[in-house]
Design an enzyme around this catalytic site. Structure first.
Site, short mmCIF file in Angstrom:
data_model
loop_
_atom_site.label_atom_id
_atom_site.label_comp_id
_atom_site.label_asym_id
_atom_site.label_seq_id
_atom_site.Cartn_x
_atom_site.Cartn_y
_atom_site.Cartn_z
N SER A 154 0.41 -1.25 -0.05
CA SER A 154 0.16 0.07 -0.17
C SER A 154 0.63 0.86 -0.25
O SER A 154 0.41 2.61 -0.49
CB SER A 154 -0.45 -0.04 1.00
OG SER A 154 -0.36 -0.16 2.64
N CYS A 155 2.31 1.11 0.02
CA CYS A 155 3.01 2.31 0.27
C CYS A 155 3.31 3.10 -1.00
O CYS A 155 3.75 4.45 -0.97
CB CYS A 155 4.04 2.08 1.29
SG CYS A 155 5.57 3.17 1.42
N GLY A 156 4.08 1.70 -1.55
CA GLY A 156 4.58 2.91 -3.23
C GLY A 156 6.16 3.51 -2.33
O GLY A 156 6.84 2.96 -1.80
#
Length: 278
Positions: A114-116
């Protein structure tokens, strides 16, 4: 190679009754990306289209810009203590003359699904490393084409139908034709897979196209669109403030809350046709 889905036993409760049954889940496994044998990053992803994922990640980082920059991509054998292949380590070999990633880009911690690209959210960095200007792209698109994209994206999601747990990124033409779709547990991974496919097919920059994503429009997704030369990003949910800032800075058209016949256009509305403004 890792599986896209996995089966687990669950207790299913419905209308006061309960029963045990198997459930299909989206698979999530770590993948290490190496460049020339040197570890660069580890990301949590859904197995599949791994070479596209690695190539797209390097486009986002400004390391490669065309298929000519990549000499080869392969899975690394010997990734386990017994010398086996987990298919979770990918090595990208750059073509002669292509500069290796700067040491400052190395990430020996892993990037969550979810972070990228957390920690690299810099407007200046994107402005100075983008190979193409999306502001100059002459794309024009009708609102009726845009409003049809979410349903077309959803209809093409094969793995989501069985798991309900994957994000999707779809690349569309100005006429609404689906050019490429990828799914992953991570929004940014799905986009990297689309961009990596385009790089490996010799299609960059992706002028005259729209990137449609199934979730929100975060900074890193705008960054990836800009780095791939995509002039429009549309999302079914909200953008972040930094995503809007980067889109405006770069000349990218950013559309959020694209649902039914409605949408919010945060910047670049000149690319939309058939929109009477009160």
């Amino acid at each position: 190679m890792g599986r896209v889905t996995a089966r687990r036993r669950v207790l299913r409760v419905r209308e006061g009754g309960a029963s045990y049954r198997p459930d299909t889940l989206a698979a999530e496994e770590p993948m290490e990306i190496r460049v020339g044998g040197r570890p660069l990053t580890v990301t949590m992803r859904t197995p599949g289209d791994d070479f596209d994922l690695a190539a797209g990640f390097l486009v986002s980082e400004g390391v490669v810009h065309s298929a000519r920059d990549v000499a080869g991509i392969r899975y690394c054998a010997g990734a386990t203590s017994d010398g086996g292949n987990t298919y979770n380590v990918v090595d990208v070999v750059l073509a002669p003359g292509t500069a290796a990633p700067d040491a400052s880009l190395e990430r020996n911690f892993y990037t969550t699904s979810s972070c990228g690209l957390c920690g690299k959210a810099s407007l200046d960095a994107v402005r100075t490393t983008a190979a193409w200007s999306v502001a100059e792209d002459p794309l024009r698109i009708g609102t009726e084409v845009l409003t049809a994209l979410p349903d077309r994206l959803r209809a093409a999601q094969r793995v989501f139908d069985s798991t309900g747990g994957l994000h999707a990124a779809g690349l569309f033409s100005a006429e609404g034709e689906l050019l490429c779709l990828r799914e992953d547990v991570g929004r940014h991974n799905a986009v990297d897979k689309v961009v990596g496919h385009a790089l490996r097919s010799g299609l960059l920059p992706l002028r005259g196209t729209v990137l449609m994503v199934s979730g929100r429009a975060s900074f890193e997704l705008v960054q990836k669109a800009v780095m791939a030369g995509i002039p429009m990003l549309a999302a079914v949910s909200a953008p972040s403030s930094l995503a809007v800032d980067l889109a405006a800075e770069s000349g990218l058209t950013l559309v959020g809350f694209l649902r039914g016949t409605s949408m919010n256009v945060y910047c670049g509305d000149e690319r939309l046709e058939t929109v009477p403004v009160a």
